[in-house]
Write an enzyme that holds these catalytic residues in place. Structure first.
Site, PDB file in Angstrom:
ATOM      1  N   ASP A  49       0.855  -1.200   0.000  1.00 20.16           N
ATOM      2  CA  ASP A  49       0.000   0.000   0.000  1.00 20.16           C
ATOM      3  C   ASP A  49       0.890   1.249   0.000  1.00 20.16           C
ATOM      4  OD1 ASP A  49      -3.258   0.151   1.033  1.00 20.16           O
ATOM      5  OD2 ASP A  49      -2.140   2.028   0.855  1.00 20.16           O
ATOM      6  N   ASP A  67       4.077   2.200  -4.245  1.00 19.11           N
ATOM      7  CA  ASP A  67       3.045   2.667  -5.179  1.00 19.11           C
ATOM      8  C   ASP A  67       3.023   1.685  -6.347  1.00 19.11           C
ATOM      9  OD1 ASP A  67       1.653   3.890  -7.238  1.00 19.11           O
ATOM     10  OD2 ASP A  67       2.381   5.895  -6.748  1.00 19.11           O
ATOM     11  N   TYR A 125       8.741  -4.971  -7.372  1.00 16.91           N
ATOM     12  CA  TYR A 125       9.664  -6.094  -7.190  1.00 16.91           C
ATOM     13  C   TYR A 125       9.269  -6.894  -5.955  1.00 16.91           C
ATOM     14  CZ  TYR A 125      13.621  -9.014  -6.263  1.00 16.91           C
ATOM     15  OH  TYR A 125      14.391 -10.127  -6.004  1.00 16.91           O
ATOM     16  N   LYS A 144      -4.347   6.372 -12.765  1.00 17.28           N
ATOM     17  CA  LYS A 144      -3.056   5.688 -12.869  1.00 17.28           C
ATOM     18  C   LYS A 144      -3.086   4.309 -12.205  1.00 17.28           C
ATOM     19  CE  LYS A 144       0.888   7.875 -12.355  1.00 17.28           C
ATOM     20  NZ  LYS A 144       1.909   8.791 -11.759  1.00 17.28           N
ATOM     21  N   TYR A 148     -12.869   7.168 -12.121  1.00 22.79           N
ATOM     22  CA  TYR A 148     -12.940   5.871 -11.425  1.00 22.79           C
ATOM     23  C   TYR A 148     -13.539   4.809 -12.344  1.00 22.79           C
ATOM     24  CZ  TYR A 148     -14.286   2.555  -7.679  1.00 22.79           C
ATOM     25  OH  TYR A 148     -14.457   1.448  -6.871  1.00 22.79           O
ATOM     26  N   TYR A 194      -4.667  -9.869 -20.947  1.00 25.54           N
ATOM     27  CA  TYR A 194      -3.612 -10.757 -20.418  1.00 25.54           C
ATOM     28  C   TYR A 194      -4.120 -12.199 -20.352  1.00 25.54           C
ATOM     29  CZ  TYR A 194       0.287  -7.720 -19.255  1.00 25.54           C
ATOM     30  OH  TYR A 194       1.383  -6.900 -19.345  1.00 25.54           O
TER      31      TYR A 194
HETATM   32  P1  NAD Z   1      -9.875   2.113   0.380  1.00 23.24           P
HETATM   33  O1  NAD Z   1      -9.626   3.507  -0.097  1.00 23.24           O
HETATM   34  O2  NAD Z   1     -10.178   1.908   1.827  1.00 23.24           O
HETATM   35  O3  NAD Z   1      -8.652   1.178   0.016  1.00 23.24           O
HETATM   36  C1  NAD Z   1      -7.869   1.338  -1.124  1.00 23.24           C
HETATM   37  C2  NAD Z   1      -6.399   1.159  -0.735  1.00 23.24           C
HETATM   38  O4  NAD Z   1      -5.581   1.237  -1.912  1.00 23.24           O
HETATM   39  C3  NAD Z   1      -5.919   2.255   0.214  1.00 23.24           C
HETATM   40  O5  NAD Z   1      -5.281   1.685   1.347  1.00 23.24           O
HETATM   41  C4  NAD Z   1      -4.937   3.062  -0.637  1.00 23.24           C
HETATM   42  O6  NAD Z   1      -3.938   3.696   0.141  1.00 23.24           O
HETATM   43  C5  NAD Z   1      -4.410   2.000  -1.596  1.00 23.24           C
HETATM   44  N1  NAD Z   1      -3.864   2.535  -2.840  1.00 23.24           N
HETATM   45  C6  NAD Z   1      -4.454   3.391  -3.710  1.00 23.24           C
HETATM   46  N2  NAD Z   1      -3.626   3.670  -4.733  1.00 23.24           N
HETATM   47  C7  NAD Z   1      -2.489   2.945  -4.515  1.00 23.24           C
HETATM   48  C8  NAD Z   1      -1.271   2.801  -5.223  1.00 23.24           C
HETATM   49  N3  NAD Z   1      -1.031   3.461  -6.378  1.00 23.24           N
HETATM   50  N4  NAD Z   1      -0.318   1.971  -4.730  1.00 23.24           N
HETATM   51  C9  NAD Z   1      -0.525   1.295  -3.566  1.00 23.24           C
HETATM   52  N5  NAD Z   1      -1.661   1.407  -2.844  1.00 23.24           N
HETATM   53  C10 NAD Z   1      -2.627   2.228  -3.315  1.00 23.24           C
HETATM   54  O7  NAD Z   1     -11.075   1.536  -0.512  1.00 23.24           O
HETATM   55  P2  NAD Z   1     -11.889   0.162  -0.388  1.00 23.24           P
HETATM   56  O8  NAD Z   1     -13.304   0.486  -0.186  1.00 23.24           O
HETATM   57  O9  NAD Z   1     -11.202  -0.760   0.543  1.00 23.24           O
HETATM   58  O10 NAD Z   1     -11.744  -0.396  -1.877  1.00 23.24           O
HETATM   59  C11 NAD Z   1     -10.731  -1.336  -2.202  1.00 23.24           C
HETATM   60  C12 NAD Z   1     -10.891  -1.806  -3.633  1.00 23.24           C
HETATM   61  O11 NAD Z   1     -12.179  -2.401  -3.818  1.00 23.24           O
HETATM   62  C13 NAD Z   1     -10.789  -0.685  -4.675  1.00 23.24           C
HETATM   63  O12 NAD Z   1     -10.104  -1.174  -5.805  1.00 23.24           O
HETATM   64  C14 NAD Z   1     -12.233  -0.389  -5.013  1.00 23.24           C
HETATM   65  O13 NAD Z   1     -12.366   0.116  -6.310  1.00 23.24           O
HETATM   66  C15 NAD Z   1     -12.869  -1.768  -4.887  1.00 23.24           C
HETATM   67  N6  NAD Z   1     -14.308  -1.649  -4.600  1.00 23.24           N
HETATM   68  C16 NAD Z   1     -14.742  -1.337  -3.337  1.00 23.24           C
HETATM   69  C17 NAD Z   1     -16.110  -1.216  -3.113  1.00 23.24           C
HETATM   70  C18 NAD Z   1     -16.659  -0.896  -1.745  1.00 23.24           C
HETATM   71  O14 NAD Z   1     -17.888  -0.814  -1.615  1.00 23.24           O
HETATM   72  N7  NAD Z   1     -15.873  -0.750  -0.705  1.00 23.24           N
HETATM   73  C19 NAD Z   1     -17.015  -1.389  -4.169  1.00 23.24           C
HETATM   74  C20 NAD Z   1     -16.527  -1.675  -5.430  1.00 23.24           C
HETATM   75  C21 NAD Z   1     -15.161  -1.825  -5.627  1.00 23.24           C
END
Ligand code: NAD
Ligand code: UDP
Length: 317
Positions: free
Chosen positions: A31, A56, A62, A91, A145, A159
């Protein structure tokens, strides 16, 4: 298994880490904390099967040693977050998914993509089944999004088809639970924290738009079953019980916030007017359906937020 989970410090990612550790697997959490918090994973550091890397995923990733599976959950997810970080959201959906797929290919690992009901946009088909292609405004405020996730699905399938990569796509519908940020702006944290503060609940528009809410343990169970299945097309995971936002506000006031009223705010641009998952496919190929009633799940999130409020005296900061 040795499993990599991106977005591990977020709401869903941290619950997935807990689940895979509990099931006896080795977990590497990744994260960059853009929307997540170290507090969500602090309790895992004493577990020798948990490892954390702050990075990120839009850059080259790696990882030392073998991997059996990668779950790609990194991405801002709340509308407030992804509109605050529009470029990072695009991104991580595009370049981040590409990097994760490349890593999965190099390791021979199975890759599961966290997609979303937002790929259906403001739907013209109800309930939404996986065969529906959606109605998304690419240039609206939610486009960063929705289109990132649509691209992520497209490159995942490329892929799969071109490289023969073993992939899964889960389309998650509104999921809630403990570890959501109190002020991340999503409707359940918004209403529950407003009820705790004794403030009016902010209903956008008339509140006739609908959503269907899945508790985190149900969603996680569906994701685990999908990962372990051999189904490679997208699968909806969500709870089909549908509420208007006004009904949700009334339920929360009745249950937790008798001193709160309702205040109406303008309807956000492109906010989907209806949303309900068709989960026939999940029932059929995963033998899965949600179990937790909304009231039961809400009680748990209410307790979680109330503890934070009692400890800090505020939800700010
Ligand atoms: P969240 O914001 O709590 O968690 C997302 C995490 O990704 C965060 O900890 C953030 O710091 C990390 N992150 C973002 N960009 C990053 C990067 N470039 N490199 C490393 N870490 C990065 O959100 P969430 O609700 O836990 O959602 C998690 C995933 O589930 C997302 O992909 C979201 O699209 C998907 N999702 C969630 C829901 C929901 O209802 N919670 C619904 C549909 C999809
Ligand atoms: N919503 C609302 N008041 C709030 C926050 C959200 O009325 O304080 C509405 C929002 O307009 C949407 C629904 O609740 O129609 C769900 O919003 P959320 O941000 O939780 O998720 P999403 O729109 O991504 O489904």
């Amino acid at each position: 298994m040795r499993v990599l989970i991106t977005g591990a410090a977020g709401f869903l990612g941290s619950h997935l880490c807990d689940r895979f550790l509990a099931d006896g697997h080795d977990v590497i959490g990744v994260d960059n904390f853009i929307t997540g918090s170290p507090e969500n994973i602090a309790h895992m550091f004493s577990n020798p099967r948990f490892q954390f890397l702050k990075l990120d995923v839009t850059n080259f990733i790696y990882i030392d040693g073998p991997l059996d599976a990668i779950l790609h959950f990194a991405s801002p997810a709340s509308p407030i977050d992804y509109q605050r970080y529009p470029i990072q959201t695009l991104k991580v959906g595009a370049m981040g998914t590409h990097k994760v797929l490349g890593l999965a290919k190099a390791k021979g690992a199975r890759m599961l993509l966290a997609s979303t009901s937002e790929v259906y946009g403001d739907p013209q088909v109800h309930p939404q089944e996986e065969t529906y292609w959606g109605q998304v405004n690419p240039i609206g405020p939610r486009g960063v999004y929705d289109e990132a996730k649509r691209y992520a699905e497209a490159i995942t399938m490329a892929y799969h088809r071109y490289h023969g990569l073993d992939t899964r796509i889960v389309r998650i519908f509104n999921t809630y639970g403990p570890r959501m940020k109190p002020k991340d702006g999503r409707v359940i944290p918004a209403f529950l924290t407003q009820a705790i503060e004794g403030r009016d609940l902010t209903v956008f528009g008339e509140g006739s738009q609908t959503r269907s809410f899945s508790f985190v343990t149900d969603t996680v169970e569906g994701i685990v079953r999908l990962l372990n299945s051999d189904y490679t097309g997208p699968v909806n995971i969500g709870n089909p019980r549908e509420y208007t936002i006004l009904q949700l506000a009334q339920l929360i006031i009745e249950r937790y916030g008798k001193t709160s009223g309702i205040v109406h705010h303008p309807y956000p641009q492109d906010d989907p007017k209806i949303r309900q998952p068709d989960i026939d496919l999940a029932r059929k190929v995963l033998g899965w359906e949600p179990k937790v009633e909304l009231e039961t799940g809400l009680d748990q999130v209410y307790e979680y937020f109330k503890q934070i409020y009692e400890k800090n005296g505020t939800f700010q900061g």
